[in-house]
Design a protein around this motif. Structure first.
Motif, short mmCIF file in Angstrom:
data_model
loop_
_atom_site.label_atom_id
_atom_site.label_comp_id
_atom_site.label_asym_id
_atom_site.label_seq_id
_atom_site.Cartn_x
_atom_site.Cartn_y
_atom_site.Cartn_z
N SER A 1 0.84 -1.20 0.00
CA SER A 1 0.00 0.00 0.00
C SER A 1 0.88 1.25 0.00
CB SER A 1 -0.89 -0.01 1.24
OG SER A 1 -1.38 1.30 1.49
N TRP B 1 -0.19 4.27 0.92
CA TRP B 1 -0.47 5.15 2.07
C TRP B 1 0.59 4.90 3.14
CZ3 TRP B 1 -3.92 8.56 4.63
CH2 TRP B 1 -4.87 9.16 3.78
N ASN B 2 1.07 5.97 3.77
CA ASN B 2 2.12 5.87 4.79
C ASN B 2 3.35 5.14 4.21
OD1 ASN B 2 0.43 7.09 6.82
ND2 ASN B 2 -0.67 5.16 6.91
N GLY C 1 -4.05 2.26 -1.38
CA GLY C 1 -4.19 2.23 0.08
C GLY C 1 -4.41 0.82 0.58
N SER C 2 -4.44 0.68 1.89
CA SER C 2 -4.61 -0.67 2.46
C SER C 2 -5.93 -1.31 2.07
CB SER C 2 -4.50 -0.61 3.99
OG SER C 2 -3.18 -0.29 4.36
N PHE C 3 -6.95 -0.48 1.87
CA PHE C 3 -8.24 -1.04 1.47
C PHE C 3 -8.11 -1.80 0.15
CE2 PHE C 3 -12.56 -0.95 -0.27
CZ PHE C 3 -13.27 -1.45 0.82
N GLU C 4 -7.20 -1.37 -0.71
CA GLU C 4 -7.02 -2.00 -2.03
C GLU C 4 -6.11 -3.24 -1.99
OE1 GLU C 4 -6.93 1.55 -1.77
OE2 GLU C 4 -9.01 1.46 -2.42
N CYS D 1 -0.23 -0.04 6.15
CA CYS D 1 -0.16 0.64 7.44
C CYS D 1 -1.35 1.58 7.55
CB CYS D 1 1.16 1.42 7.55
SG CYS D 1 1.21 2.46 9.01
N VAL D 2 -2.23 1.27 8.48
CA VAL D 2 -3.39 2.12 8.72
C VAL D 2 -3.19 2.81 10.06
CG1 VAL D 2 -5.89 2.26 8.60
CG2 VAL D 2 -4.73 0.29 7.62
N ILE D 3 -3.25 4.14 10.03
CA ILE D 3 -3.01 4.91 11.26
C ILE D 3 -4.30 5.60 11.68
CG2 ILE D 3 -1.69 6.79 12.30
CD1 ILE D 3 0.62 6.06 10.47
N HIS E 1 -12.98 6.16 9.91
CA HIS E 1 -12.42 5.61 8.67
C HIS E 1 -11.46 4.46 8.96
CE1 HIS E 1 -12.44 6.84 4.41
NE2 HIS E 1 -11.36 6.08 4.36
N ILE F 1 -11.48 0.70 7.27
CA ILE F 1 -10.38 0.19 6.43
C ILE F 1 -9.78 -1.07 7.05
CG2 ILE F 1 -8.08 0.68 5.50
CD1 ILE F 1 -8.87 3.65 5.45
C1 DLZ Z 1 -8.46 7.18 3.15
C2 DLZ Z 1 -7.37 6.54 3.96
C3 DLZ Z 1 -7.09 7.01 5.25
C4 DLZ Z 1 -7.83 8.14 5.89
N1 DLZ Z 1 -6.09 6.48 5.97
C5 DLZ Z 1 -5.39 5.45 5.46
C6 DLZ Z 1 -4.35 4.86 6.20
O1 DLZ Z 1 -4.00 5.26 7.32
N2 DLZ Z 1 -3.69 3.81 5.63
C7 DLZ Z 1 -4.00 3.32 4.40
O2 DLZ Z 1 -3.37 2.35 3.96
N3 DLZ Z 1 -4.97 3.89 3.67
C8 DLZ Z 1 -5.66 4.93 4.16
N4 DLZ Z 1 -6.66 5.49 3.42
C9 DLZ Z 1 -6.87 5.03 2.02
C10 DLZ Z 1 -7.76 3.78 1.90
O3 DLZ Z 1 -7.03 2.61 2.23
C11 DLZ Z 1 -8.26 3.63 0.44
O4 DLZ Z 1 -7.16 3.71 -0.44
C12 DLZ Z 1 -9.28 4.70 0.06
O5 DLZ Z 1 -10.34 4.73 0.97
C13 DLZ Z 1 -9.82 4.47 -1.37
O6 DLZ Z 1 -10.50 3.21 -1.45
#
Ligand code: DLZ
Length: 167
Positions: free
Chosen positions: A29, A31-32, A64-67, A89-91, A97, A101
């Motif tokens: 991912s 993100w972060n 992002g991690s959701f993907e 890494c989800v913070i 949110h 996720i």
């Molecule tokens: C939107 C979002 C937020 C607020 N925080 C994180 C995070 O801390 N870590 C992470 O991996 N992804 C985050 N995302 C993005 C979501 O995972 C995703 O990419 C979006 O919601 C689009 O589907």
């Protein structure tokens, strides 16, 4: 094998099965990225020290991690792999949110494990803040990317063992 593995794992890298003929996908991912880049470094370091050649480590990025779930499924469908490691890494932020996720990716990766005949490893940090993430991405609590790679190697070895044994 000097992996420099630190942290709260009882996995012993010295006892790893050889992984020279294993093929791994890694989904990362973006993100972060500071954190997920360190997790990726940890994971590839372990795979290489277990003998996996560079060409047997296929790295792909998702936003992002959701993907991570779909990214991992696409890899499973389109590449001939023994295991897939998912790194994210989800913070925690100010809203819920974070919970959605974390829940989505956790259930998603669990589903992949149940629906494909191969291991998908959960290498996703879910932390309260950036410092906690740094502590687990090469800091005082080790590198969870290394642990994810160790898990992947062990699960592939287990699968081979069970598929090749008569009992
Ligand atoms: C939107 C979002 C937020 C607020 N925080 C994180 C995070 O801390 N870590 C992470 O991996 N992804 C985050 N995302 C993005 C979501 O995972 C995703 O990419 C979006 O919601 C689009 O589907």
């Amino acid at each position: 094998m000097g992996t420099g593995l630190k942290g709260k794992s009882d996995l012993n890298p010295g006892e790893l099965p050889p992984a020279s003929d294993m093929i791994f996908g890694i989904v990362v991912s973006e993100w972060n990225k500071e954190i997920t880049g360190a997790l990726l470094q940890g994971a590839t370091g372990i795979l290489k020290s277990a003998g996996t050649p560079d060409e047997n480590i296929i790295v792909k990025y998702v936003p992002g991690s959701f993907e991570l779930t779909l990214g991992a499924q696409l890899m499973a469908e389109n590449k001939d792999l023994d295991a897939i490691i998912c790194l994210g890494c989800v913070i925690q932020g100010e809203t819920r949110h974070f919970d959605f996720i974390c829940q989505g990716v956790t259930y998603g990766i669990t589903d992949l494990n149940m629906n494909y005949n191969m291991p998908f490893v959960y290498g996703v940090l879910t932390t309260d803040n950036l410092d906690q993430a740094r502590d687990r991405a090469g800091g005082k609590h080790g590198n969870k990317g290394e642990e994810a790679a160790l898990t992947a190697i062990r699960m592939v070895a287990l699968q081979r063992d069970l598929e090749n044994s008569d009992l």
